[in-house]
Design a protein around this motif. Sequence first.
Motif, short mmCIF file in Angstrom:
data_model
loop_
_atom_site.label_atom_id
_atom_site.label_comp_id
_atom_site.label_asym_id
_atom_site.label_seq_id
_atom_site.Cartn_x
_atom_site.Cartn_y
_atom_site.Cartn_z
N UNK A 154 0.82 -1.22 0.00
CA UNK A 154 0.00 0.00 0.00
C UNK A 154 0.84 1.26 0.00
N UNK A 155 2.13 1.12 0.27
CA UNK A 155 3.03 2.26 0.26
C UNK A 155 3.25 2.87 1.64
N UNK A 156 4.40 3.49 1.79
CA UNK A 156 4.73 4.21 3.02
C UNK A 156 5.41 5.51 2.66
N UNK A 157 5.02 6.59 3.34
CA UNK A 157 5.51 7.92 3.00
C UNK A 157 6.90 8.18 3.59
N UNK A 158 7.78 8.69 2.76
CA UNK A 158 9.09 9.15 3.20
C UNK A 158 9.21 10.62 2.83
N UNK A 159 9.50 11.44 3.83
CA UNK A 159 9.66 12.87 3.60
C UNK A 159 11.03 13.30 4.09
N UNK A 160 11.79 13.92 3.20
CA UNK A 160 13.13 14.39 3.54
C UNK A 160 13.08 15.91 3.58
N UNK A 161 13.35 16.47 4.74
CA UNK A 161 13.25 17.92 4.90
C UNK A 161 14.63 18.56 4.82
N UNK A 162 14.64 19.73 4.20
CA UNK A 162 15.92 20.44 4.05
C UNK A 162 16.07 21.53 5.08
#
Length: 124
Positions: A116-124
């Motif tokens: 189903x997917x999993x969210x990855x967020x990379x913040x700068x």
Amino acid sequence: QVQLVESGGGLVQVGGSLRLSCAASGRTSSTYTMGWFRQAPGKEREFVGTISWSGSTYYADSVKGRFTISRDNAKNTVVLQMNSLKPEDTAVYYCAATTRPYFAANYEGDFHAWGQGTQVTVSS
């Protein structure tokens, strides 16, 4: 049918690391090639890498040297270790299964089962 469930996504800073897992259940087979894809907002789903049942791997150029795929066939799990993360790695990450060889499966249509997917967020 095989069911796939990803976990381990989240928010991480640039340069950080994250470890995603994919658990397989149902009609699992350790002979399946397993793959990882990702999809950023407004973009098409993108190939990340694959791993054969014996552990051979193949990666997209964009992640080569930073991402590592491994698997534990006894536990029916696949892991995507992501290091040196960049903002452009932000996406929903999906694991998938195919009967195709690991070096010949890098399109969505090559895979017959998806998580189903999993969210990855990379913040700068």
